[in-house]
Design a protein around this motif. Structure first.
Motif, short mmCIF file in Angstrom:
data_model
loop_
_atom_site.label_atom_id
_atom_site.label_comp_id
_atom_site.label_asym_id
_atom_site.label_seq_id
_atom_site.Cartn_x
_atom_site.Cartn_y
_atom_site.Cartn_z
N MET A 41 0.83 -1.20 0.00
CA MET A 41 0.00 0.00 0.00
C MET A 41 0.87 1.26 0.00
SD MET A 41 -3.35 -0.70 0.07
CE MET A 41 -2.91 -1.77 -1.28
N ARG A 42 1.97 1.21 0.73
CA ARG A 42 2.87 2.37 0.79
C ARG A 42 3.59 2.62 -0.54
NH1 ARG A 42 4.35 0.94 6.62
NH2 ARG A 42 3.19 2.50 7.82
N GLN A 43 3.64 1.62 -1.38
CA GLN A 43 4.30 1.78 -2.66
C GLN A 43 3.39 2.40 -3.72
OE1 GLN A 43 5.72 -2.20 -3.42
NE2 GLN A 43 7.46 -1.99 -2.03
N LEU A 44 2.10 2.51 -3.40
CA LEU A 44 1.18 3.18 -4.32
C LEU A 44 1.43 4.69 -4.25
CD1 LEU A 44 -2.11 1.24 -3.48
CD2 LEU A 44 -0.65 0.93 -5.49
N SER A 45 1.23 5.35 -5.35
CA SER A 45 1.55 6.78 -5.42
C SER A 45 0.40 7.64 -4.90
CB SER A 45 1.87 7.16 -6.87
OG SER A 45 0.81 6.77 -7.73
N THR A 46 0.14 7.50 -3.60
CA THR A 46 -0.91 8.29 -2.97
C THR A 46 -0.50 8.64 -1.55
OG1 THR A 46 -3.31 8.43 -2.69
CG2 THR A 46 -2.25 6.37 -2.02
N SER A 47 -1.12 9.65 -0.98
CA SER A 47 -0.68 10.17 0.33
C SER A 47 -1.04 9.26 1.49
CB SER A 47 -1.29 11.56 0.56
OG SER A 47 -0.86 12.46 -0.43
N ALA A 48 -2.23 8.68 1.45
CA ALA A 48 -2.69 7.83 2.56
C ALA A 48 -3.65 6.79 2.02
CB ALA A 48 -3.36 8.68 3.63
N VAL A 49 -3.73 5.67 2.73
CA VAL A 49 -4.62 4.57 2.36
C VAL A 49 -5.41 4.15 3.59
CG1 VAL A 49 -4.79 2.20 1.49
CG2 VAL A 49 -2.98 3.72 0.62
N LEU A 50 -6.73 4.04 3.44
CA LEU A 50 -7.53 3.38 4.46
C LEU A 50 -7.86 1.99 3.93
CD1 LEU A 50 -8.96 3.50 7.20
CD2 LEU A 50 -11.03 4.22 5.97
N LEU A 51 -7.14 0.99 4.42
CA LEU A 51 -7.34 -0.39 4.00
C LEU A 51 -8.44 -0.99 4.86
CD1 LEU A 51 -6.44 -2.77 2.22
CD2 LEU A 51 -4.71 -3.30 3.96
N LYS A 52 -9.57 -1.29 4.22
CA LYS A 52 -10.75 -1.72 4.96
C LYS A 52 -10.78 -3.25 5.08
CE LYS A 52 -13.31 0.31 1.95
NZ LYS A 52 -14.40 0.93 1.16
N GLY A 53 -10.97 -3.72 6.31
CA GLY A 53 -10.93 -5.16 6.56
C GLY A 53 -12.27 -5.82 6.69
N GLY A 54 -13.32 -5.18 6.18
CA GLY A 54 -14.67 -5.70 6.35
C GLY A 54 -14.90 -7.06 5.72
N HIS A 55 -14.09 -7.44 4.71
CA HIS A 55 -14.30 -8.72 4.04
C HIS A 55 -13.80 -9.91 4.86
CE1 HIS A 55 -15.34 -6.31 0.57
NE2 HIS A 55 -15.62 -7.40 -0.11
N LEU A 56 -13.09 -9.66 5.97
CA LEU A 56 -12.65 -10.78 6.82
C LEU A 56 -13.79 -11.16 7.77
CD1 LEU A 56 -8.97 -9.96 7.86
CD2 LEU A 56 -9.79 -11.48 6.06
N GLU A 57 -14.80 -11.81 7.22
CA GLU A 57 -16.03 -12.03 7.97
C GLU A 57 -15.87 -13.02 9.11
OE1 GLU A 57 -19.18 -12.91 5.28
OE2 GLU A 57 -19.06 -10.95 4.28
N ALA A 58 -14.80 -13.80 9.11
CA ALA A 58 -14.60 -14.75 10.21
C ALA A 58 -14.18 -14.05 11.50
CB ALA A 58 -13.56 -15.79 9.82
N SER A 59 -13.67 -12.83 11.37
CA SER A 59 -13.19 -12.09 12.53
C SER A 59 -14.35 -11.45 13.28
CB SER A 59 -12.21 -11.01 12.09
OG SER A 59 -11.87 -10.17 13.18
N ASP A 60 -14.24 -11.39 14.61
CA ASP A 60 -15.25 -10.73 15.43
C ASP A 60 -15.05 -9.22 15.48
OD1 ASP A 60 -16.57 -13.08 16.09
OD2 ASP A 60 -15.26 -13.47 17.82
#
Length: 272
Positions: free
Chosen positions: A169-188
Motif C-alpha cells: 500500500m505504501r508503494q502506491l503513489s498516494t498520500s494515505a490509504v484506508l485499507l478496509k478489513g470488512g471482508h474478513l467475515e470470520a473475525s469478530d
C-alpha cells in the motif's frame, strides 16, 4: 433569526443508484447527515436495487465535463469524494478537471465491484485509475479485493496477510490509504488500517453481523470527505467516519428496505 454560518461544500463524483442505497444517493445522505453541503456530478446511471445491478449507462463525457465546470465555477468546493467512474475515458476527464480546479481534499473510493458482486469498473481502466487519480488523492479507501487489484497481490484472508499488504500500500503513489478489513467475515472485529508513509493506525470496532451493508464503502468515503471539509485532520476525519458508519450499519436492520442486501441507515440519529 438563526446565526449564519458558511457550510463546507463536498462534491461527490460517482454513479447513480436507482435503489438509493449506494452511489450518489448514499453520498448525499452521508455528507448531509454529517453536517456538510453535498453537490454532485453523475458519471453513470445504474439500474440497481438491493438484489444487484441490472444495467449501467455511462454519462457522455461532454456532459460529465459540463457538470464539473458548473459546480467548480460557482461553489467553493473544499473536498471531493470520487466513486464509480466506469471506464478510462471518464477517469482521465475527472483527473484533468481536478488538476485544473485543485480542490483541497480528494477522497478516492476505488470502486470496482458492487456489494452484490457486479463489476463497476472495467478491468482495462485500473491502470488509468492508478496512473491518473492515485497521485491526486489525499486518501484512497480500498477494501481487500480492491487492494489486491491495485497491488497485484492475492486477496488477504487473515489479519497476518493484511499486515503484509501494508508495504504494498505504501508503494502506491498516494498520500494515505484506508485499507478496509470488512471482508474478513470470520473475525469478530472490523479492523481498518490507516496507512501513511510513516505510520499505521488501526481502527477497530466490534463486527456487526448483518447482510444489510449496501453502500458502506460509498458512505464511509463520503463521510471522510465531509469531516475533512470541516477542517479535521486525516486521522480525526477517518476515526469519526468509522464511528459514523459503524452506527449506520448497526441500525441497518431496522430499515427493512428491499429483498436483498439492504442499505445502511444514514440518518440513524433521527430514529433513536
Amino acid at each position: 433569526m438563526p446565526k449564519s454560518n458558511t457550510i463546507p461544500v463536498v462534491l461527490t463524483i460517482a454513479g447513480s443508484d436507482s435503489g438509493g442505497g449506494a452511489g450518489i444517493q448514499a453520498d448525499i445522505k452521508a455528507i448531509s447527515a454529517t453536517g456538510s453541503y453535498a453537490a454532485s456530478v453523475i458519471t453513470a446511471i445504474t439500474s440497481q436495487n438491493t438484489l444487484g445491478v441490472l444495467d449501467i449507462l455511462p454519462i457522455p463525457l461532454a456532459h460529465i465535463e459540463s457538470q464539473l465546470d458548473a459546480v467548480f465555477q460557482d461553489l467553493n468546493i473544499v473536498a471531493v469524494k470520487i466513486g464509480m467512474l466506469a471506464d478510462a475515458d471518464i477517469i482521465n476527464l475527472v483527473a484533468d478537471k481536478l488538476e485544473q480546479y485543485q480542490p483541497k481534499h480528494i477522497v478516492l473510493d476505488t470502486v470496482m465491484v458492487a456489494t452484490s458482486g457486479d463489476l463497476l469498473l472495467k478491468e482495462t481502466a485500473i491502470g488509468s485509475l492508478k496512473d491518473r487519480l492515485l497521485p491526486l488523492a489525499s486518501i484512497i479507501t480500498p477494501n481487500l479485493p480492491e487492494a489486491a487489484a491495485l497491488t497485484g497481490l492475492a486477496e488477504p484472508k487473515d489479519a497476518e496477510q493484511i499486515e503484509h499488504m501494508v508495504t504494498a500500500m505504501r508503494q502506491l503513489s498516494t498520500s494515505a490509504v484506508l485499507l478496509k478489513g470488512g471482508h474478513l467475515e470470520a473475525s469478530d472485529e472490523s479492523d481498518d488500517l490507516l496507512i501513511t508513509q510513516n505510520e499505521t493506525h488501526r481502527l477497530s470496532t466490534e463486527r456487526i453481523r448483518t447482510p444489510n451493508t449496501h453502500g458502506t464503502g460509498c458512505t464511509l468515503s463520503s463521510t471522510i470527505a465531509s469531516f475533512l471539509a470541516q477542517g479535521e485532520d486525516m486521522l480525526s476525519a477517518v476515526s469519526h467516519a468509522k464511528q459514523y458508519i459503524t452506527q449506520a450499519i448497526g441500525h441497518a436492520d431496522l430499515l427493512k428496505v428491499g429483498q436483498g442486501r439492504g442499505p445502511v441507515d444514514h440518518f440513524f440519529m433521527l430514529h433513536q
